[in-house]
Design an enzyme around this catalytic site. Structure first.
Site, short mmCIF file in Angstrom:
data_model
loop_
_atom_site.label_atom_id
_atom_site.label_comp_id
_atom_site.label_asym_id
_atom_site.label_seq_id
_atom_site.Cartn_x
_atom_site.Cartn_y
_atom_site.Cartn_z
N GLU A 1 0.98 -1.09 -0.15
CA GLU A 1 0.06 -0.11 0.01
C GLU A 1 1.03 1.33 -0.08
OE1 GLU A 1 -3.78 1.76 2.73
OE2 GLU A 1 -2.49 0.10 3.45
N LYS B 1 -8.49 4.90 -2.79
CA LYS B 1 -9.09 4.48 -1.72
C LYS B 1 -10.26 5.35 -1.25
CE LYS B 1 -7.66 2.76 2.91
NZ LYS B 1 -6.59 2.69 3.99
N CYS C 1 -6.19 -2.11 1.94
CA CYS C 1 -6.28 -2.20 3.48
C CYS C 1 -7.75 -2.42 3.82
CB CYS C 1 -5.40 -1.09 3.85
SG CYS C 1 -4.93 -1.17 5.76
#
Length: 329
Positions: A45, A127, A161
């Site tokens: 990430e 995200k 995540c």
């Protein structure tokens, strides 16, 4: 027909001092994985330039200098850095999934990039909801990025995540029939419990979606941890939490996971296992009940400005669109 994809999940440390240094590590890892036959290579990430570990251990009043430094080292898309990765994908004939801190004028985003093996950028997604301390660092993405793309290794989707704790985000990709799910986490964060939770989450998504999961987490050296914060008590929050793994549609590890240190997992994905799993349980097909439960997915990109310079005919088209949308709702 049988088909096998050789996948690589990379767990290495970034260069916490420069974007260029981290990109060099990315290119070296691509070369190493490709030499082992990898056709798909997944990185952690926001690996370029680095994950904002400082935001987990520093209070807001002390974050300014490191936050601004992250702005300076973040990448734009496209840029020299993304072109270098695209060229590596083309040269090494590999699909690459890379997490970056993307700078878009005055904002930073947690962004996932998927490059096909011809070097083309197949997906840039942000995200949708940064987690806890991350909300001080990144803006929010939108539904336009919840997309599965056709690549040389199959249909690939990606989440970052704790997006994996949003079941509707996962379902949006499942409903697009992803065959390989590329996931990544920061690693070297929270402690051992984080790695345990990642494993449960990755195995569950593989089982529920009937796809392969290739997950990469990052790694910090002891020297890097000390450079982020000198307090030994807070340094505990910058260790462990690693679970680089490759999971089958049956929820099994293809190879043992990597939970500490640097390394590259290599595994062959037998794509026949997708149908083997979905024959029993296809959560977006014969095991779904869309007449009872279904997902509405807004795929329009979020825009801060919509310029109204349409002709009269354009206004009529817009009005028709609004009426149709209202009737559908």
């Amino acid at each position: 027909m049988s088909r096998t994809v050789r996948a690589a999940a990379v767990q290495i440390a970034p260069d916490l001092t420069s974007r260029a240094g981290t990109v060099e590590r990315v290119l070296n890892a691509i070369a190493e994985a490709a030499e082992k036959g990898a056709e798909l290579i997944v990185f952690p990430e926001t690996f370029v330039p680095w994950y904002p570990y400082f935001s987990f251990v520093l209070p807001p009043m002390l974050q300014g200098p490191e936050h601004l430094r992250l702005y300076e080292e973040a990448v734009t898309v496209p840029s020299a850095e993304t072109r270098a990765v695209a060229e590596a994908a083309r040269k090494r004939n590999a699909v690459i999934v890379l997490g970056v801190n993307e700078r878009d004028h005055g904002s930073l985003y947690n962004t996932q990039l998927i490059f096909d093996r011809d070097g083309s950028l197949k997906l840039k997604r942000r995200k949708i909801t940064p987690t806890y301390h991350e909300r001080m660092i990144w803006g929010q993405g939108d539904g336009a990025g919840l997309k599965v793309v056709e690549t040389a290794v199959g249909r690939v989707g990606a989440l970052a995540c704790w997006e994996h704790y949003n079941p509707l985000a996962r379902y949006a990709l499942m409903a697009q029939h992803e065959e390989i799910h590329a996931a990544h986490f920061p690693g070297s964060l929270v402690g051992p419990i984080f790695g345990e939770q990642i494993e449960v989450t990755m195995r569950h998504h593989a089982l529920e979606s009937g796809c392969f999961v290739v997950n990469a987490t990052g790694w910090l050296t002891e020297e890097q941890i000390a450079s982020i914060h000198p307090d030994p008590k807070l340094q505990k929050g910058l260790r462990d939490g690693c679970m680089t793994c490759i999971i089958t549609p049956e929820g099994r590890h293809v190879v043992p996971p990597l939970t500490s240190g640097e390394g590259i997992l290599i595994a062959d994905l037998d794509m026949r296992l997708i149908n083997k799993r979905k024959r029993m349980m296809d959560s977006v097909g014969h095991y779904a009940r869309p007449e009872l439960l279904h997902l509405v997915h807004n795929t329009r990109p979020a825009q801060a400005l919509m310029q109204d310079g349409m002709s009269h005919a354009g206004h009529e088209d817009a009005a028709k669109f609004i009426i149709e949308e209202t009737e559908d709702a």
